[in-house]
Write an enzyme that holds these catalytic residues in place. Sequence first.
Site, short mmCIF file in Angstrom:
data_model
loop_
_atom_site.label_atom_id
_atom_site.label_comp_id
_atom_site.label_asym_id
_atom_site.label_seq_id
_atom_site.Cartn_x
_atom_site.Cartn_y
_atom_site.Cartn_z
N ASP A 1 0.87 -1.17 0.00
CA ASP A 1 0.00 0.00 0.00
C ASP A 1 0.91 1.23 0.00
OD1 ASP A 1 -1.64 2.11 0.58
OD2 ASP A 1 -2.81 1.04 2.11
N ALA B 1 0.74 5.51 -9.73
CA ALA B 1 0.22 6.88 -9.62
C ALA B 1 -1.28 6.88 -9.84
CB ALA B 1 0.86 7.79 -10.66
N THR C 1 6.69 13.73 -15.22
CA THR C 1 5.80 13.95 -16.36
C THR C 1 5.90 15.35 -16.95
OG1 THR C 1 3.44 14.22 -16.89
CG2 THR C 1 4.01 14.41 -14.59
N GLU D 1 3.45 17.01 -17.66
CA GLU D 1 2.38 17.83 -17.04
C GLU D 1 2.97 18.84 -16.07
OE1 GLU D 1 -1.04 17.96 -17.51
OE2 GLU D 1 -0.67 16.67 -19.23
N TYR E 1 -2.74 16.74 -10.14
CA TYR E 1 -1.82 15.68 -10.58
C TYR E 1 -0.43 16.26 -10.82
CZ TYR E 1 0.34 12.48 -14.02
OH TYR E 1 1.21 11.65 -14.69
N LYS F 1 3.14 15.69 -8.81
CA LYS F 1 4.30 15.13 -9.52
C LYS F 1 5.54 16.03 -9.38
CE LYS F 1 3.03 11.17 -11.62
NZ LYS F 1 3.79 9.93 -11.63
N HIS G 1 2.79 9.19 -23.63
CA HIS G 1 3.12 8.04 -24.47
C HIS G 1 1.97 7.05 -24.42
CE1 HIS G 1 5.13 7.89 -20.55
NE2 HIS G 1 4.77 6.61 -20.51
P1 NDP Z 1 -1.55 3.66 -15.78
O1 NDP Z 1 -2.73 4.48 -15.35
O2 NDP Z 1 -1.73 2.75 -16.93
O3 NDP Z 1 -1.04 2.81 -14.52
C1 NDP Z 1 -0.99 3.36 -13.24
C2 NDP Z 1 -0.57 2.29 -12.25
O4 NDP Z 1 -0.59 2.88 -10.94
C3 NDP Z 1 -1.51 1.09 -12.21
O5 NDP Z 1 -0.74 -0.07 -12.06
C4 NDP Z 1 -2.34 1.34 -10.95
O6 NDP Z 1 -2.70 0.13 -10.29
C5 NDP Z 1 -1.32 2.04 -10.08
N1 NDP Z 1 -1.97 2.80 -9.00
C6 NDP Z 1 -3.01 3.66 -9.08
N2 NDP Z 1 -3.33 4.12 -7.85
C7 NDP Z 1 -2.49 3.50 -7.00
C8 NDP Z 1 -2.34 3.52 -5.59
N3 NDP Z 1 -3.10 4.25 -4.80
N4 NDP Z 1 -1.38 2.73 -5.03
C9 NDP Z 1 -0.58 1.97 -5.79
N5 NDP Z 1 -0.70 1.90 -7.14
C10 NDP Z 1 -1.63 2.66 -7.72
O7 NDP Z 1 -0.36 4.69 -16.03
P2 NDP Z 1 0.87 4.57 -17.04
O8 NDP Z 1 1.37 3.19 -17.05
O9 NDP Z 1 0.51 5.24 -18.31
O10 NDP Z 1 1.93 5.54 -16.36
C11 NDP Z 1 2.94 5.03 -15.47
C12 NDP Z 1 3.52 6.18 -14.67
O11 NDP Z 1 4.08 7.13 -15.55
C13 NDP Z 1 2.51 6.93 -13.82
O12 NDP Z 1 3.16 7.36 -12.65
C14 NDP Z 1 2.16 8.14 -14.68
O13 NDP Z 1 1.71 9.23 -13.88
C15 NDP Z 1 3.51 8.41 -15.32
N6 NDP Z 1 3.46 9.08 -16.60
C16 NDP Z 1 2.74 8.54 -17.62
C17 NDP Z 1 2.70 9.15 -18.84
C18 NDP Z 1 1.96 8.58 -19.99
O14 NDP Z 1 1.76 9.29 -20.98
N7 NDP Z 1 1.55 7.32 -19.94
C19 NDP Z 1 3.46 10.42 -19.07
C20 NDP Z 1 4.27 10.82 -17.95
C21 NDP Z 1 4.25 10.18 -16.76
P3 NDP Z 1 -4.19 -0.49 -10.26
O15 NDP Z 1 -4.21 -1.48 -11.38
O16 NDP Z 1 -4.26 -1.13 -8.92
O17 NDP Z 1 -5.12 0.66 -10.44
P1 GDP Z 2 -2.96 14.15 -20.16
O1 GDP Z 2 -2.13 14.96 -21.09
O2 GDP Z 2 -2.14 13.32 -19.23
O3 GDP Z 2 -3.98 14.95 -19.44
O4 GDP Z 2 -3.67 13.04 -21.07
P2 GDP Z 2 -5.18 12.92 -21.59
O5 GDP Z 2 -5.14 11.97 -22.73
O6 GDP Z 2 -6.12 12.61 -20.48
O7 GDP Z 2 -5.55 14.38 -22.10
C1 GDP Z 2 -4.78 15.03 -23.11
C2 GDP Z 2 -5.49 16.30 -23.51
O8 GDP Z 2 -6.68 15.97 -24.21
C3 GDP Z 2 -5.92 17.20 -22.32
O9 GDP Z 2 -5.53 18.50 -22.57
C4 GDP Z 2 -7.43 17.10 -22.33
O10 GDP Z 2 -8.11 18.29 -21.92
C5 GDP Z 2 -7.70 16.84 -23.80
N1 GDP Z 2 -9.01 16.19 -24.04
C6 GDP Z 2 -9.97 16.61 -24.88
N2 GDP Z 2 -11.03 15.80 -24.82
C7 GDP Z 2 -10.73 14.85 -23.92
C8 GDP Z 2 -11.46 13.73 -23.43
O11 GDP Z 2 -12.58 13.47 -23.80
N3 GDP Z 2 -10.82 12.95 -22.50
C9 GDP Z 2 -9.54 13.23 -22.07
N4 GDP Z 2 -8.96 12.41 -21.17
N5 GDP Z 2 -8.85 14.29 -22.51
C10 GDP Z 2 -9.44 15.09 -23.43
#
Ligand code: NDP
Ligand code: GDP
Length: 338
Positions: free
Chosen positions: A58, A82, A125, A127, A149, A153, A179
Site C-alpha cells: 500500500d 500513480a 511527467t 504535465e 496531478y 508530480k 506516451h
Molecule cells: P496507468 O494508469 O496505466 O497505470 C498506473 C498504475 O498505478 C496502475 O498499475 C495502478 O494500479 C497504479 N496505481 C493507481 N493508484 C495507485 C495507488 N493508490 N497505489 C498503488 N498503485 C496505484 O499509467 P501509465 O502506465 O501510463 O503511467 C505510469 C507512470 O508514468 C505513472 O506514474 C504516470 O503518472 C507516469 N506518466 C505517464 C505518462 C503517460 O503518458 N503514460 C506520461 C508521464 C508520466 P491499479 O491497477 O491497482 O489501479
Molecule cells: P494528459 O495529457 O495526461 O492529461 O492526457 P489525456 O489523454 O487525459 O488528455 C490530453 C489532452 O486531451 C488534455 O488537454 C485534455 O483536456 C484533452 N481532451 C480533450 N477531450 C478529452 C477527453 O474526452 N478525454 C480526455 N482524457 N482528454 C481530453
Amino acid sequence: MKKALITGVSGQDGAYLSRLLLDKGYEVTGARRQNSQFDSARLHKLGVASDIRYVDYDIGELESINHLIRSTEFDEVYNLAAQSSVGSSWEQPIYAADVNGVGVVRLLDALRTYSPHSRFYQASTSEMFGLVRTVPQNENTAFYPRSPYGVAKVYGHFITINYRESFGLHASSGILFNHESPLRGSAFVTRKVTLGLSRFARGEHIPIKLGNLNICRDWGFAGDYVEGMWRMLQEDVADDYVLATGVTTPIREFVNYAAEALDMRLEWIGSDIAEHAIERKTGKVAVKVDPNFFRPAEVDSLLGDASKASAKLGWKATVGIREIAAMMAHSDYDDWWS
Ligand code: NDP
Ligand code: GDP
C-alpha cells in the site's frame, strides 16, 4: 540475475517495462495494491503475467513500503504507481497528492534506510511544465503545473532529486511526455478516440464526445519510453531526462489519423462547442464536442526536447503519432478487450 521492483505493474508502462526487463533476464517483482481487484489484463496481453513475482503493498502506508523494500535486495526500483488521470485529480486532489507526491518519499526513505544501493526511477511527467515557460521544454525549463496531478508530480520530482543530492541515492527522474499504445487506459483521449472510432467502424454509430480539440500533445509510443527508463538506470551517475518525440499534434489531427487507419473520412464542421465531425460514408456524426470534458485549467500545448537523452543515453523515439494512432485503432477494431 538482476532483480527489479515495479510499482504500478498493472498499468500500461508497467506491462511494457515488465516485458523489457524479463527479455533482458531480470527477475521482475510487481507490487500490486492491497485491497484492490488486481487487473492483470495488460500483463496477459503482453504474455508476461505468469513470469512476474507479485507482492502486495500500500503506497499510502509507510510500514507497508518499508516491508516491501526490506523483503528483497532489489537492484532497480521503478516507481510507476500513480493516480495517473489528470482529469480525475481535480476530484481527488488529496489522494493525488498522497499517492503521486508523498508516496514517492515513502519509497525513497525506505530505500535510504534499508537498501541504499538500489537504483531508483521516478515517473515524472511533462504535465509539470503545464503553462509552458518556453518552447520546446527540456530539463531546464521551469515548471508551472496546472492540475493537482501535476502539482503532486512536481513534489515527487524534486524529492527524488533531493534524496539523490542529500543521501547519494542513485535516483533518476524521467520527465516523460505523453506516451500511448493499445494498452493505454480508456479514459485518456487517444484510447477514447480509437475505442470510439473502432466501434463506429463496426457499425455502432454513437458519436464520441470530446473536450477541447485544439489541445496539442507530444505523443510517443510507450514501448520506446520504457526503454528510456531502463537506460537511465544503467548510467553510472543518476540524472533527470526528458523523453519526447519533438513533434506536437492537435487532438483533431490524432482523430483524423485514427479514422484514416479505419478507412473512415471525417469532415469537420462548426467551431467551439458546436464543432463536430461527420463520417462521409454514413453521413453520421462520429465526433462532437462536449464541454463536460473541458478541464478547470488546461495544458494547451506540450513539445519536448529530448536531446539530452539522445546524447547521453543514445535514446530516441522510433514511432510517430500517425503510426501510433493506426496501431491503436487496429488493435481496438480487431479485439476490444477492455
Ligand atoms: P496507468 O494508469 O496505466 O497505470 C498506473 C498504475 O498505478 C496502475 O498499475 C495502478 O494500479 C497504479 N496505481 C493507481 N493508484 C495507485 C495507488 N493508490 N497505489 C498503488 N498503485 C496505484 O499509467 P501509465 O502506465 O501510463 O503511467 C505510469 C507512470 O508514468 C505513472 O506514474 C504516470 O503518472 C507516469 N506518466 C505517464 C505518462 C503517460 O503518458 N503514460 C506520461 C508521464 C508520466 P491499479 O491497477 O491497482 O489501479
Ligand atoms: P494528459 O495529457 O495526461 O492529461 O492526457 P489525456 O489523454 O487525459 O488528455 C490530453 C489532452 O486531451 C488534455 O488537454 C485534455 O483536456 C484533452 N481532451 C480533450 N477531450 C478529452 C477527453 O474526452 N478525454 C480526455 N482524457 N482528454 C481530453
